[in-house]
Motif scaffolding. Sequence first.
Motif, PDB file in Angstrom:
ATOM      1  N   TRP A 170      15.004 -42.970  15.490  1.00 16.16           N
ATOM      2  CA  TRP A 170      16.782 -42.064  14.965  1.00 16.16           C
ATOM      3  C   TRP A 170      17.536 -42.960  14.128  1.00 16.16           C
ATOM      4  O   TRP A 170      18.771 -41.968  13.788  1.00 16.16           O
ATOM      5  N   CYS A 192       7.968 -41.334  15.107  1.00 15.12           N
ATOM      6  CA  CYS A 192       8.797 -40.525  16.485  1.00 15.12           C
ATOM      7  C   CYS A 192       7.549 -40.036  17.546  1.00 15.12           C
ATOM      8  O   CYS A 192       7.234 -40.165  18.911  1.00 15.12           O
ATOM      9  N   GLY A 210      20.018 -35.473  20.205  1.00 11.80           N
ATOM     10  CA  GLY A 210      20.014 -36.307  21.593  1.00 11.80           C
ATOM     11  C   GLY A 210      19.770 -35.811  22.746  1.00 11.80           C
ATOM     12  O   GLY A 210      18.811 -35.689  23.312  1.00 11.80           O
ATOM     13  N   ILE A 253      14.444 -45.526  19.579  1.00 14.50           N
ATOM     14  CA  ILE A 253      15.428 -45.808  19.161  1.00 14.50           C
ATOM     15  C   ILE A 253      15.838 -46.359  17.523  1.00 14.50           C
ATOM     16  O   ILE A 253      16.789 -45.459  17.252  1.00 14.50           O
ATOM     17  N   CYS A 254      15.117 -47.526  17.611  1.00 17.04           N
ATOM     18  CA  CYS A 254      15.058 -47.457  16.137  1.00 17.04           C
ATOM     19  C   CYS A 254      14.678 -46.678  15.049  1.00 17.04           C
ATOM     20  O   CYS A 254      15.798 -46.790  13.990  1.00 17.04           O
TER      21      CYS A 254
END
Length: 258
Positions: A147, A215, A118, A144-145
């Motif tokens: 990852w 992504c 991150g 975010i979801c």
Amino acid sequence: MARSGLEVQKAAVKALFLREIKTRFGKYRLGYLWAALEPAAHIVILLAIFGYIMHRTMPDISFPVFLINGIIPFFIFSNISNRSIGAIEANQGLFNYRPVKPIDTIIARAGLELVIYGVVYLVLMLGVGLLGEQFAITQLITLICVWLLLVLFASGIGLIFMVVGKSFPETEKFLPILIKPLYFISCVMFPLHSIPKEYWPYLLWNPLVHVVELCRQAVMPGYVSDGVSLGYLALCTLGVLFTGLALYRVREEAMLTS
């Protein structure tokens, strides 16, 4: 006061997390910088080899941003999966303490990889932004979801191989052999739309393709990848994680006593 089971597990995971940090980086002079050097060097080499070609084939897309959002997710998956299989042997002596369970080592290692990559992701994206590359995080929630699902999916794979590897040590050699080809079929170095559509059904079974392309969609305005689905990624993650937890539940006592 007596602590709840969740509090005990939280303390065990925190201790294992700190131990992993010291074990991974304590013996190197450059310390945590090593975590950024591997993906950075990887990206620089690929830019040197394919940069000109990709700039011609994708003139409206930043190739460095394209690469970062392929390589970093793949490294997260690869590192969590590979490091999970040896988690028991690396922490064998700690299982003499009742609060420490094999699954805690998976959680600690996955958490460490998430933190490391991150930070590396943020540093590299900031770096290419300062160099003039264009991107915009337009779908932050989706990013975010994706990852989080990626970490859970990799942890599920690692958990399966950790349990199976305890009974069949040969699987420790098998997992890296299985993961390496995924690098070339997960859209890490090429976009999905560059592949003829008749081959998409063969590529889209791979959850990592969905991770990488989602992504890129999240940070590259105008980048659209038809066929990828957050729902499919979530379904695969749920299936793999359930399988891993079920195997672990059945074999936990055997792993601790063997």
